[in-house]
Enzyme design. Structure first.
Site, mmCIF file in Angstrom:
data_model
loop_
_atom_site.group_PDB
_atom_site.id
_atom_site.type_symbol
_atom_site.label_atom_id
_atom_site.label_comp_id
_atom_site.label_asym_id
_atom_site.label_seq_id
_atom_site.Cartn_x
_atom_site.Cartn_y
_atom_site.Cartn_z
ATOM 1 N N LEU A 134 0.811 -1.207 0.000
ATOM 2 C CA LEU A 134 0.000 0.000 0.000
ATOM 3 C C LEU A 134 0.852 1.268 0.000
ATOM 4 C CD1 LEU A 134 -2.531 -1.005 2.826
ATOM 5 C CD2 LEU A 134 -2.719 -1.479 0.364
ATOM 6 N N CYS A 135 0.293 2.338 -0.561
ATOM 7 C CA CYS A 135 0.877 3.677 -0.488
ATOM 8 C C CYS A 135 2.260 3.701 -1.144
ATOM 9 C CB CYS A 135 0.922 4.110 0.987
ATOM 10 S SG CYS A 135 1.283 5.855 1.250
ATOM 11 N N ILE A 136 3.320 3.990 -0.384
ATOM 12 C CA ILE A 136 4.672 4.049 -0.942
ATOM 13 C C ILE A 136 5.335 2.673 -0.950
ATOM 14 C CG2 ILE A 136 5.816 4.555 1.256
ATOM 15 C CD1 ILE A 136 6.655 6.047 -2.257
ATOM 16 N N PRO A 138 4.668 -0.054 -2.481
ATOM 17 C CA PRO A 138 4.843 -0.716 -3.781
ATOM 18 C C PRO A 138 6.212 -0.499 -4.423
ATOM 19 C CG PRO A 138 2.631 0.162 -3.639
ATOM 20 C CD PRO A 138 3.356 0.637 -2.412
ATOM 21 N N ALA A 187 -2.366 -0.652 -3.813
ATOM 22 C CA ALA A 187 -3.368 0.415 -3.719
ATOM 23 C C ALA A 187 -2.667 1.698 -3.286
ATOM 24 C CB ALA A 187 -4.463 0.034 -2.723
#
Length: 214
Positions: A134-136, A138, A187
């Protein structure tokens, strides 16, 4: 019961795991009838931030100890993860993911990934088990696996993902990116200017996709 390994990076959006994302992740996992076990590196955070003033603090904080705040004490050192014991891997965001689990915050596309985090990602991928980020977070999976992930609509991060050998998919807060070959679900969450209810939409969708896969 299916079991999910969750990697935390501390406690707090600016120097550890983003608390909303981490808590909503555990909620989404639990609501789908899955069991989770939290893990974190037994190492100091690279820095500590006063979340009230936004200033860097001189004190030292351990990721495992801080992650225990979110996990209500039920947390283990990351080197105890055994992919054979779990059905999927889940990594919430927060700047701790970019500062502690890897060096993206400091080195961009030239970043290095914590060796235990990299080993866990590779082990789950080799076993054909899904990975959610999630968020950073990835960027870590993009670096290790060259996966197709999302950075929301952040063009700078998207460029770095491409430079690291990954692919970027633009997503809104209620959308997810899914790499079919590598079974990676991502996401954007707070990579966008989103509310807590909006990031829940993306996290829930990621959890629903995970249930479909396992």
């Amino acid at each position: 019961m299916k079991k999910i390994a969750v990697i935390l990076s501390g406690c707090g959006s600016r120097d550890g795991s983003e608390i909303h994302e981490a808590t909503l992740s555990l909620l989404a996992i639990d609501m789908n009838g899955l069991k989770y076990q939290c893990f974190a590196p037994n190492k100091n955070q690279t820095e500590v931030v006063n979340h009230f003033t936004q200033a860097q603090d001189s004190e030292k904080r351990n990721m495992l100890v801080e992650g225990a705040r979110i996990a209500r004490g039920n947390i283990k050192p990351i080197n105890e993860i055994n992919a054979a014991d779990f059905d999927a891997l889940w990594i919430p965001g927060g700047l701790g993911a970019a500062k502690n689990l890897c060096s993206y915050f400091y080195e961009g596309a030239n970043m290095k990934v914590d060796s235990d985090v990299e080993s866990a990602i590779k082990a789950f991928n080799k076993a054909g088990k899904p990975i959610v980020a999630l968020c950073i977070a990835p960027v870590i999976v993009a670096k290790v696996l060259g996966a197709n992930v999302t950075s929301g609509k952040d063009t700078g991060t998207a460029s770095n993902i491409e430079a690291m050998g990954g692919k970027n998919t633009v997503c809104n807060y209620d959308e997810i990116a899914y790499d079919t070959e590598k079974r990676v679900i991502t996401a954007p969450c707070y990579m966008l200017d989103a509310s807590i209810s909006q990031i829940w939409m993306g996290i829930k969708k990621a959890a629903d996709k995970l249930v479909e896969l396992i």
